[in-house]
Motif scaffolding. Sequence first.
Motif, PDB file in Angstrom:
ATOM      1  N   ARG A 197       1.015 117.462 -17.161  1.00 48.58           N
ATOM      2  CA  ARG A 197       0.526 117.277 -18.742  1.00 48.58           C
ATOM      3  C   ARG A 197       1.315 117.094 -19.097  1.00 48.58           C
ATOM      4  NH1 ARG A 197      -5.101 117.585 -19.332  1.00 48.58           N
ATOM      5  NH2 ARG A 197      -5.429 116.244 -21.563  1.00 48.58           N
ATOM      6  N   GLY A 198       1.430 115.932 -20.316  1.00 46.39           N
ATOM      7  CA  GLY A 198       2.582 115.176 -21.599  1.00 46.39           C
ATOM      8  C   GLY A 198       2.661 116.368 -21.861  1.00 46.39           C
ATOM      9  N   LYS A 199       3.030 116.406 -23.338  1.00 43.33           N
ATOM     10  CA  LYS A 199       3.110 117.666 -24.221  1.00 43.33           C
ATOM     11  C   LYS A 199       3.520 117.070 -25.684  1.00 43.33           C
ATOM     12  CE  LYS A 199       5.538 120.998 -20.837  1.00 43.33           C
ATOM     13  NZ  LYS A 199       6.932 122.287 -20.863  1.00 43.33           N
ATOM     14  N   GLY A 200       3.074 117.218 -27.310  1.00 45.30           N
ATOM     15  CA  GLY A 200       2.879 116.431 -28.088  1.00 45.30           C
ATOM     16  C   GLY A 200       4.495 116.040 -28.617  1.00 45.30           C
ATOM     17  N   GLN A 201       5.455 117.227 -28.236  1.00 42.42           N
ATOM     18  CA  GLN A 201       6.818 117.591 -28.650  1.00 42.42           C
ATOM     19  C   GLN A 201       7.515 116.021 -27.689  1.00 42.42           C
ATOM     20  OE1 GLN A 201       5.499 120.407 -26.756  1.00 42.42           O
ATOM     21  NE2 GLN A 201       6.356 121.620 -26.642  1.00 42.42           N
ATOM     22  N   ALA A 226       6.824 112.986 -27.615  1.00 48.59           N
ATOM     23  CA  ALA A 226       5.700 111.582 -28.183  1.00 48.59           C
ATOM     24  C   ALA A 226       6.926 110.577 -28.245  1.00 48.59           C
ATOM     25  CB  ALA A 226       5.637 111.677 -29.193  1.00 48.59           C
ATOM     26  N   SER A 227       8.617 111.107 -28.502  1.00 51.34           N
ATOM     27  CA  SER A 227       9.296 110.369 -28.761  1.00 51.34           C
ATOM     28  C   SER A 227      10.137 109.681 -27.116  1.00 51.34           C
ATOM     29  CB  SER A 227      10.723 111.537 -29.842  1.00 51.34           C
ATOM     30  OG  SER A 227      11.761 110.051 -29.803  1.00 51.34           O
ATOM     31  N   GLU A 228      10.575 110.739 -26.818  1.00 51.39           N
ATOM     32  CA  GLU A 228      11.086 111.063 -25.180  1.00 51.39           C
ATOM     33  C   GLU A 228       9.944 109.736 -24.210  1.00 51.39           C
ATOM     34  OE1 GLU A 228      12.665 113.447 -21.997  1.00 51.39           O
ATOM     35  OE2 GLU A 228      11.779 114.430 -23.589  1.00 51.39           O
ATOM     36  N   LEU A 229       8.901 110.280 -25.021  1.00 51.66           N
ATOM     37  CA  LEU A 229       8.630 108.507 -23.749  1.00 51.66           C
ATOM     38  C   LEU A 229       8.008 107.826 -24.451  1.00 51.66           C
ATOM     39  CD1 LEU A 229       5.059 111.510 -23.042  1.00 51.66           C
ATOM     40  CD2 LEU A 229       7.236 111.010 -20.808  1.00 51.66           C
ATOM     41  N   SER A 230       7.504 107.584 -25.319  1.00 56.87           N
ATOM     42  CA  SER A 230       7.995 106.450 -26.288  1.00 56.87           C
ATOM     43  C   SER A 230       9.107 105.757 -25.856  1.00 56.87           C
ATOM     44  CB  SER A 230       7.707 106.372 -27.586  1.00 56.87           C
ATOM     45  OG  SER A 230       6.951 107.263 -28.117  1.00 56.87           O
ATOM     46  N   GLU A 231      10.247 106.261 -26.072  1.00 58.67           N
ATOM     47  CA  GLU A 231      11.908 105.833 -25.482  1.00 58.67           C
ATOM     48  C   GLU A 231      11.668 105.522 -24.231  1.00 58.67           C
ATOM     49  OE1 GLU A 231      14.134 104.406 -27.595  1.00 58.67           O
ATOM     50  OE2 GLU A 231      13.201 105.160 -29.299  1.00 58.67           O
ATOM     51  N   LEU A 232      11.161 105.690 -23.222  1.00 55.53           N
ATOM     52  CA  LEU A 232      10.953 105.824 -21.512  1.00 55.53           C
ATOM     53  C   LEU A 232      10.076 104.227 -22.007  1.00 55.53           C
ATOM     54  CD1 LEU A 232       9.781 108.067 -19.252  1.00 55.53           C
ATOM     55  CD2 LEU A 232       9.717 106.272 -19.132  1.00 55.53           C
ATOM     56  N   ALA A 233       9.160 104.017 -22.649  1.00 53.17           N
ATOM     57  CA  ALA A 233       8.288 103.054 -22.525  1.00 53.17           C
ATOM     58  C   ALA A 233       8.500 102.072 -22.956  1.00 53.17           C
ATOM     59  CB  ALA A 233       6.338 103.064 -23.413  1.00 53.17           C
ATOM     60  N   TYR A 234       9.615 102.170 -24.353  1.00 46.52           N
ATOM     61  CA  TYR A 234      10.581 101.042 -24.088  1.00 46.52           C
ATOM     62  C   TYR A 234      12.132 100.598 -23.298  1.00 46.52           C
ATOM     63  CZ  TYR A 234      12.587  97.759 -27.851  1.00 46.52           C
ATOM     64  OH  TYR A 234      13.890  96.841 -28.177  1.00 46.52           O
ATOM     65  N   ARG A 235      12.197 100.952 -22.949  1.00 42.18           N
ATOM     66  CA  ARG A 235      13.120 101.327 -21.296  1.00 42.18           C
ATOM     67  C   ARG A 235      12.699 100.556 -20.632  1.00 42.18           C
ATOM     68  NH1 ARG A 235      14.953 106.152 -23.010  1.00 42.18           N
ATOM     69  NH2 ARG A 235      13.783 107.327 -21.469  1.00 42.18           N
ATOM     70  N   SER A 236      11.851 100.787 -20.196  1.00 44.92           N
ATOM     71  CA  SER A 236      10.895 100.194 -19.418  1.00 44.92           C
ATOM     72  C   SER A 236      10.658  98.979 -18.851  1.00 44.92           C
ATOM     73  CB  SER A 236       9.644 101.186 -18.844  1.00 44.92           C
ATOM     74  OG  SER A 236       9.208 100.991 -17.716  1.00 44.92           O
ATOM     75  N   LYS A 237       9.863  99.101 -20.083  1.00 38.40           N
ATOM     76  CA  LYS A 237       9.031  97.347 -20.779  1.00 38.40           C
ATOM     77  C   LYS A 237      10.920  96.590 -20.739  1.00 38.40           C
ATOM     78  CE  LYS A 237       5.707  94.503 -22.756  1.00 38.40           C
ATOM     79  NZ  LYS A 237       3.838  94.888 -21.656  1.00 38.40           N
ATOM     80  N   ALA A 238      11.650  96.844 -21.144  1.00 35.62           N
ATOM     81  CA  ALA A 238      12.547  96.304 -21.569  1.00 35.62           C
ATOM     82  C   ALA A 238      13.358  95.799 -20.090  1.00 35.62           C
ATOM     83  CB  ALA A 238      13.506  96.614 -22.541  1.00 35.62           C
ATOM     84  N   TYR A 239      13.085  96.709 -19.115  1.00 30.83           N
ATOM     85  CA  TYR A 239      13.461  96.601 -18.115  1.00 30.83           C
ATOM     86  C   TYR A 239      13.138  94.641 -17.722  1.00 30.83           C
ATOM     87  CZ  TYR A 239      13.892  96.550 -12.735  1.00 30.83           C
ATOM     88  OH  TYR A 239      14.163  96.850 -11.485  1.00 30.83           O
ATOM     89  N   SER A 258       1.861 109.136 -29.819  1.00 33.29           N
ATOM     90  CA  SER A 258       2.130 109.867 -30.710  1.00 33.29           C
ATOM     91  C   SER A 258       1.878 111.720 -30.272  1.00 33.29           C
ATOM     92  CB  SER A 258       1.007 110.038 -32.076  1.00 33.29           C
ATOM     93  OG  SER A 258      -0.365 109.690 -31.470  1.00 33.29           O
ATOM     94  N   SER A 259       2.312 112.328 -30.990  1.00 32.29           N
ATOM     95  CA  SER A 259       2.167 114.088 -30.577  1.00 32.29           C
ATOM     96  C   SER A 259       0.175 113.774 -30.103  1.00 32.29           C
ATOM     97  CB  SER A 259       2.365 114.815 -31.373  1.00 32.29           C
ATOM     98  OG  SER A 259       4.102 115.146 -31.595  1.00 32.29           O
ATOM     99  N   ALA A 260      -0.375 113.389 -31.098  1.00 29.68           N
ATOM    100  CA  ALA A 260      -1.889 113.734 -31.539  1.00 29.68           C
ATOM    101  C   ALA A 260      -2.947 112.535 -29.897  1.00 29.68           C
ATOM    102  CB  ALA A 260      -2.038 112.875 -32.670  1.00 29.68           C
ATOM    103  N   TYR A 261      -2.424 111.731 -29.589  1.00 27.50           N
ATOM    104  CA  TYR A 261      -2.239 110.697 -28.509  1.00 27.50           C
ATOM    105  C   TYR A 261      -2.111 112.149 -27.034  1.00 27.50           C
ATOM    106  CZ  TYR A 261      -2.707 106.663 -24.926  1.00 27.50           C
ATOM    107  OH  TYR A 261      -3.167 106.598 -23.911  1.00 27.50           O
ATOM    108  N   ILE A 262      -0.634 112.221 -27.271  1.00 28.84           N
ATOM    109  CA  ILE A 262      -0.490 113.312 -25.758  1.00 28.84           C
ATOM    110  C   ILE A 262      -1.637 114.217 -25.960  1.00 28.84           C
ATOM    111  CG2 ILE A 262       0.995 114.161 -24.977  1.00 28.84           C
ATOM    112  CD1 ILE A 262       3.595 112.509 -26.708  1.00 28.84           C
TER     113      ILE A 262
END
Length: 130
Positions: free
Chosen positions: A5-9, A11-24, A42-46
Amino acid sequence: MNIRRGKGQEASELSELAYRSKAYWGYSDEFMKACRDDLTLSSAYIETQEVYVLEDEGSIKGFMSLEKDAEQEQWLLGYLFMEPEAVGKVTERLCGSIWWRWHKSWISQSSPSTATRTQNRFTCREGQSA
């Protein structure tokens, strides 16, 4: 590889991963800037959604989320992003493993007809994303 399971803390790392993946996929800088908010978790979403992370040797390689559509009584694929070097190599494993683990635990809490509709919907969405 480990799925958890993902952890709220994260959020930033997963957001950056999503950005890199999309840019690919070669989108323009302007398009990527326009997508930034949509790719930010957001942490709340996770913490409130079904977010799963794929790790390899302590490093996050990808993540996905399932979102409950209470009105339609089904689950939908929310996010599915992999590190660029992992695209096409582990996506199917991630989807299949998470679906199986999640489905086994959720099915015991649902009616068979709801579970079947949910499985059919996710399978279709997963097939479109793979």
